[in-house]
Design an enzyme around this catalytic site. Structure first.
Site, PDB file in Angstrom:
ATOM      1  N   ASP A 137      -2.797  12.565   6.900  1.00 43.27           N
ATOM      2  CA  ASP A 137      -2.668  12.404   5.450  1.00 43.27           C
ATOM      3  C   ASP A 137      -1.347  11.779   5.005  1.00 43.27           C
ATOM      4  O   ASP A 137      -1.222  11.304   3.887  1.00 43.27           O
ATOM      5  CB  ASP A 137      -2.837  13.753   4.746  1.00 43.27           C
ATOM      6  N   HIS A 138      -0.339  11.756   5.881  1.00 41.14           N
ATOM      7  CA  HIS A 138       1.003  11.346   5.467  1.00 41.14           C
ATOM      8  C   HIS A 138       1.311   9.858   5.644  1.00 41.14           C
ATOM      9  O   HIS A 138       2.271   9.362   5.060  1.00 41.14           O
ATOM     10  CB  HIS A 138       2.051  12.148   6.251  1.00 41.14           C
ATOM     11  N   ASP A 202       4.134  21.990   7.458  1.00 43.88           N
ATOM     12  CA  ASP A 202       4.367  21.357   6.164  1.00 43.88           C
ATOM     13  C   ASP A 202       4.806  22.454   5.212  1.00 43.88           C
ATOM     14  O   ASP A 202       4.246  23.566   5.232  1.00 43.88           O
ATOM     15  CB  ASP A 202       3.104  20.666   5.646  1.00 43.88           C
ATOM     16  N   ARG A 484       7.064  18.351  -6.190  1.00 44.87           N
ATOM     17  CA  ARG A 484       8.469  18.108  -5.847  1.00 44.87           C
ATOM     18  C   ARG A 484       8.929  16.835  -6.536  1.00 44.87           C
ATOM     19  O   ARG A 484       8.200  15.843  -6.552  1.00 44.87           O
ATOM     20  CB  ARG A 484       8.586  18.001  -4.324  1.00 44.87           C
ATOM     21  N   SER A 679      11.118  19.932   2.297  1.00 46.54           N
ATOM     22  CA  SER A 679      10.110  19.776   3.342  1.00 46.54           C
ATOM     23  C   SER A 679      10.423  20.611   4.577  1.00 46.54           C
ATOM     24  O   SER A 679      11.568  20.976   4.833  1.00 46.54           O
ATOM     25  CB  SER A 679      10.013  18.296   3.725  1.00 46.54           C
ATOM     26  N   ARG A 681      10.146  19.394   7.514  1.00 46.19           N
ATOM     27  CA  ARG A 681      10.344  18.428   8.605  1.00 46.19           C
ATOM     28  C   ARG A 681      11.462  18.833   9.558  1.00 46.19           C
ATOM     29  O   ARG A 681      12.618  18.989   9.182  1.00 46.19           O
ATOM     30  CB  ARG A 681      10.580  17.030   8.038  1.00 46.19           C
TER      31      ARG A 681
END
Length: 796
Positions: A137-138, A202, A484, A679, A681
């Site tokens: 999806d990213h 995520d 965000r 995030s 990440r």
């Protein structure tokens, strides 16, 4: 609430079926137990995968903990403690104890899955030990519209998609292809269930809390632990209760609940806590509305958010073809709500009857303004009044209900011959939602109003937006139904003022083309020149005809994937096999340079930008070229401009870090409050480690980032006295005294600061390392530690 609970009881949970051997501990992990009552206990995990969920495990573990604690439990405590690896002996103290947990499943999006799979592959474990999925999806950039953007993404990211697809098949992981939808919507539709515990790579994984699941955002290394069958460690969260009374009405939407909570708690007010909603107002919310609230709970730093089981959840389970799971849950309803007189560490009261729509922003999601006061504030602050773009959808607000309410606003305007004055972009959350709103004519209403439908993906929400209507540096305003809105988050333009609201408010303001428009009192002018007002939007909670699944985009793992080849080209600029980080040599970190002293807010977007950098998420060397390029240097107020202490020249942050590494100079970063918010990440932790960093020293950390740093062998440390941040200069040399027995659980680390004139002084630094996490540090990383355990096991 500070109560330590221990027990000498060593009774183990037994299982009569579905055993799975953990290759690290050589212990049997039970996925189901003997049915002990007449209540229904088993249901399929999902309609798209094999295997059953057996609630008996949760019930038995919870019974053990209840007997030990002998007090009422909150809902989140029930779910957490019902997933303890050792419920009989686990120490349980809110805000202190580290729990060892057994999550039910793992979900990963394609940007973070690359590094997670590279780490998992290097562990040597052939098949994941818990149900796991990967969601593409990213990597889809919004530019020309759904079909063209999707096809372009498939072409551009072919190498990465092939890697993820084959790695998933080989290791027993479900794979959702590009175009399937956003990870959190797919999880809600297929995998989330009340009482479950899930981790996801995520930060908005908590979305599943709308279906009564504890879903927690983590870094890839945490996912590797769970996939490998290792208990997952989490500091026992505190519990913040949000008591809802009344009922939503008019223009107020579920999104306004979390916008209000964010305004109250701020971006760090939920750190170290689970936010648990309760009270009679809960019953008025839809399942997807509750998911919206939980999703954006990530913006207050919360570990996760959750709602008690309601009729709306039951309706959603049935509508998404999971009636058997609904039956099991209905037979155990007492578990899925907090006990009477359960204790919360803090309680927030919100009356839905009087709650009005809110708009939060710009530049931070916790700057809330009621709609009735927003026009005045726009004028006072000098924010650009003209609205350039309105965007609805994303993982936060892309449900069927969201789209029907937004479409109703568009339909009202169309009846007066009015279309949107601003650009209008729509992101369906999943292929199922897209197909259903197309079938029911909802998509047509949105497009007729001037809307452009984007791919079923994250798109502009994460910066995947090739925006062309304004130039970089041009001040402008956009409004989204996203979660965000940090500086440059959506379009890479630091001058874009991004505001967050509900889809219906976004749609209304986009039709008006102005931030000052208030649909509750202001009028629009129809094509006939007459004024008219928009009525409060009406929507449908769920489609009356049921969901249309659309195209089949799911790839189930084969029964045996051992012969599948997963290739990573040594010349690829997108993927790179990982080399293990070096182990700690047992010595102090002496005379470390300060790479950068960061001024103010430093999110993971500042540390490791998304947008165009997403393509390098599987290549550690390449993506490290974006290390801290968005952080502001306290010395000169500039981004990506720091002094190389070896040469005296000002260079980009990654360039200086590489120069220090090449010259064997250890370095640290000095950070401000809530460092690493945003995030999940883990690249924001991998990159400093890869480029020679040894510690990040701040006033405070965001939860996920702090854990990610520990996982990669870094030292996340905080000033015991936050004012000591002001005593550090970029030219200082810092020594961290950690040799011998100096680095211990609960013991501050002493740091000696040496100024340019040779004068020194000591500063105390706190840390939150557990015994296990200290072992990660000594091994060089959590992954190194896993490999060590595997090696020891193979020799026994």
């Amino acid at each position: 609430m500070k109560r330590v609970v221990k027990s000498a009881c060593s009774k183990k949970l037994q299982s009569s079926s579905c055993r799975n051997i953990n290759p690290i501990t050589n212990q049997t992990r039970s996925f189901s137990t003997t049915q002990t009552t007449q209540k229904r206990t088993k249901a399929p995990f999902s309609r798209v995968e094999k295997g059953e969920y057996d609630i008996s495990n949760l019930v038995k573990r919870l019974d053990i903990v209840k007997q030990r604690l002998n007090r009422p439990l909150t809902l989140s405590e029930k779910i957490l403690y019902g997933h303890l690896d050792d419920p009989a002996n686990q120490e349980i103290v809110r805000g202190k104890s580290y729990l060892k947990l057994r999550p039910d499943r793992v979900a990963m999006q394609d940007a973070t899955a690359q590094m997670a799979m590279l780490q998992f592959m290097s562990s040597g474990i052939p098949v994941v030990q818990v149900p796991t999925t990967i969601h593409c999806d990213h990597l889809i950039q919004a530019e020309e519209g759904a079909n063209k953007d999707l096809q372009k993404a498939i072409d551009v990211n072919k190498e990465v998609y092939n890697f993820l697809s084959t790695a998933a098949a080989k290791h027993g992981i479900g794979f959702w292809k590009p175009g399937s939808g956003i990870i959190h919507q797919i999880v809600l539709e297929n995998y989330a269930f009340p009482g479950g515990l899930m981790i996801g790579t995520d930060s908005h994984t908590p979305n599943a809390g709308g279906l009564g699941m504890l879903a927690i955002g983590v870094g890839g290394a945490d996912a590797v632990d769970v996939m490998a069958g290792i208990p997952w460690e989490l500091k026992t969260p505190k519990v913040i209760g949000v008591h809802l009374t009344g009922k939503l009405n008019g223009w107020t939407a579920p999104k306004d609940v979390i916008l209000k909570v964010a305004d109250i708690l701020t971006v760090k007010g939920g750190t170290g806590a689970i936010v648990e909603y309760f009270g009679p107002g809960v019953e008025s919310l839809s399942c997807t509305g509750m998911a919206t609230i939980c999703n954006m709970g990530a913006e207050i730093g919360a570990t996760t958010s959750v709602f008690p089981y309601t009729k709306a959840m039951e309706r959603y389970l049935i509508s998404t073809k999971r009636s058997e799971m609904a039956e099991v849950v209905n037979d155990h309803k007492d578990i899925f709500t907090s006990d009477k007189n359960a204790e919360y560490d803090q309680i927030i009261e919100i009356n839905l009857d009087t709650l009005e729509p809110h708009i939060n922003g710009p530049f931070t999601p916790d700057l809330g303004t009621p709609l009735s006061k927003f026009s005045e504030r726009v004028q006072k602050e000098g924010w650009p009044e003209k609205l350039s773009v309105g965007l609805i959808g994303s993982c936060t607000n892309s449900s069927y209900e969201d789209m029907t309410r937004a479409a109703d606003v568009c339909k009202q305007a169309a009846e007066h011959g009015v279309k949107t004055k601003s650009f209008f972009l729509i992101t369906p959350g999943s292929e199922q939602v897209r197909a259903t709103i197309e079938r029911d004519g909802i998509l047509k209403n949105l497009e007729s109003a001037g809307g452009q439908v984007l791919a079923n993906a994250c798109g502009p929400c994460i910066g995947q937006w090739e925006r062309k209507d304004v130039k970089k540096g041009e001040a402008n305003s956009i409004i989204t139904s996203y979660n965000r809105n940090f500086t440059a988050r959506n379009d890479g333009n630091s001058a874009t003022h991004a505001f967050v609201a509900s889809p219906e408010i976004v749609t209304a303001l986009t039709i008006a083309g102005s931030l000052k428009f208030n649909p509750m009192k202001d009028s629009l002018v129809g094509s006939d020149g007459k004024e008219f007002k928009l009525s409060p939007p009406r929507g449908e909670e769920l489609p009356s005809k049921g969901f249309d699944p659309g195209q089949n985009t799911f790839q189930a793992p084969p029964a045996d994937g051992s012969n599948i080849k997963v290739e990573v080209s040594p010349t690829s600029d997108r993927l790179q096999l990982l080399a293990p980080f070096s182990r700690w040599d047992g010595k102090d970190y002496t005379d470390c340079s300060v790479l950068i002293k960061v001024l103010g807010k430093c999110t993971t977007d500042h540390i490791s930008m998304a947008g165009s950098w997403l393509k390098y998420r599987g290549h550690l060397d390449n993506i490290s070229n974006n290390l801290l390029i968005g952080a502001i240097n306290s010395e000169n107020g500039k981004a990506n401009s720091i002094k190389n202490q070896l040469t005296g020249e000002y260079q980009g942050v990654p360039d200086v870090a590489r120069h220090y590494k090449a010259n064997n100079v250890k370095w640290v970063v000095i950070g401000d409050e809530n460092y690493g918010e945003g995030s999940s990440r883990e690249h924001a932790a991998l990159e400093p480690r890869f480029l020679g960093g040894v510690a990040i020293i701040t006033r405070s950390f965001a939860r996920i980032h702090e854990t990610n740093l520990k996982k990669q062998g870094m030292l996340p440390l905080t000033f015991k006295d936050p004012k000591d941040y002001d005593k550090i200069d970029p030219s200082d040399k810092l020594t961290l005294h950690i040799s011998g027995d100096q680095f211990q659980v609960g013991k501050p680390v002493r740091m000696t600061v040496k100024k340019q004139d040779g004068k020194t002084f000591d500063v105390e630094l706190n840390h939150t390392f557990s015994d296990l996490q200290i072992e990660w540090f000594k091994a060089g990383s959590a992954l190194n530690y896993i490999k060590d355990q595997l090696s020891k096991q193979s020799k026994q």
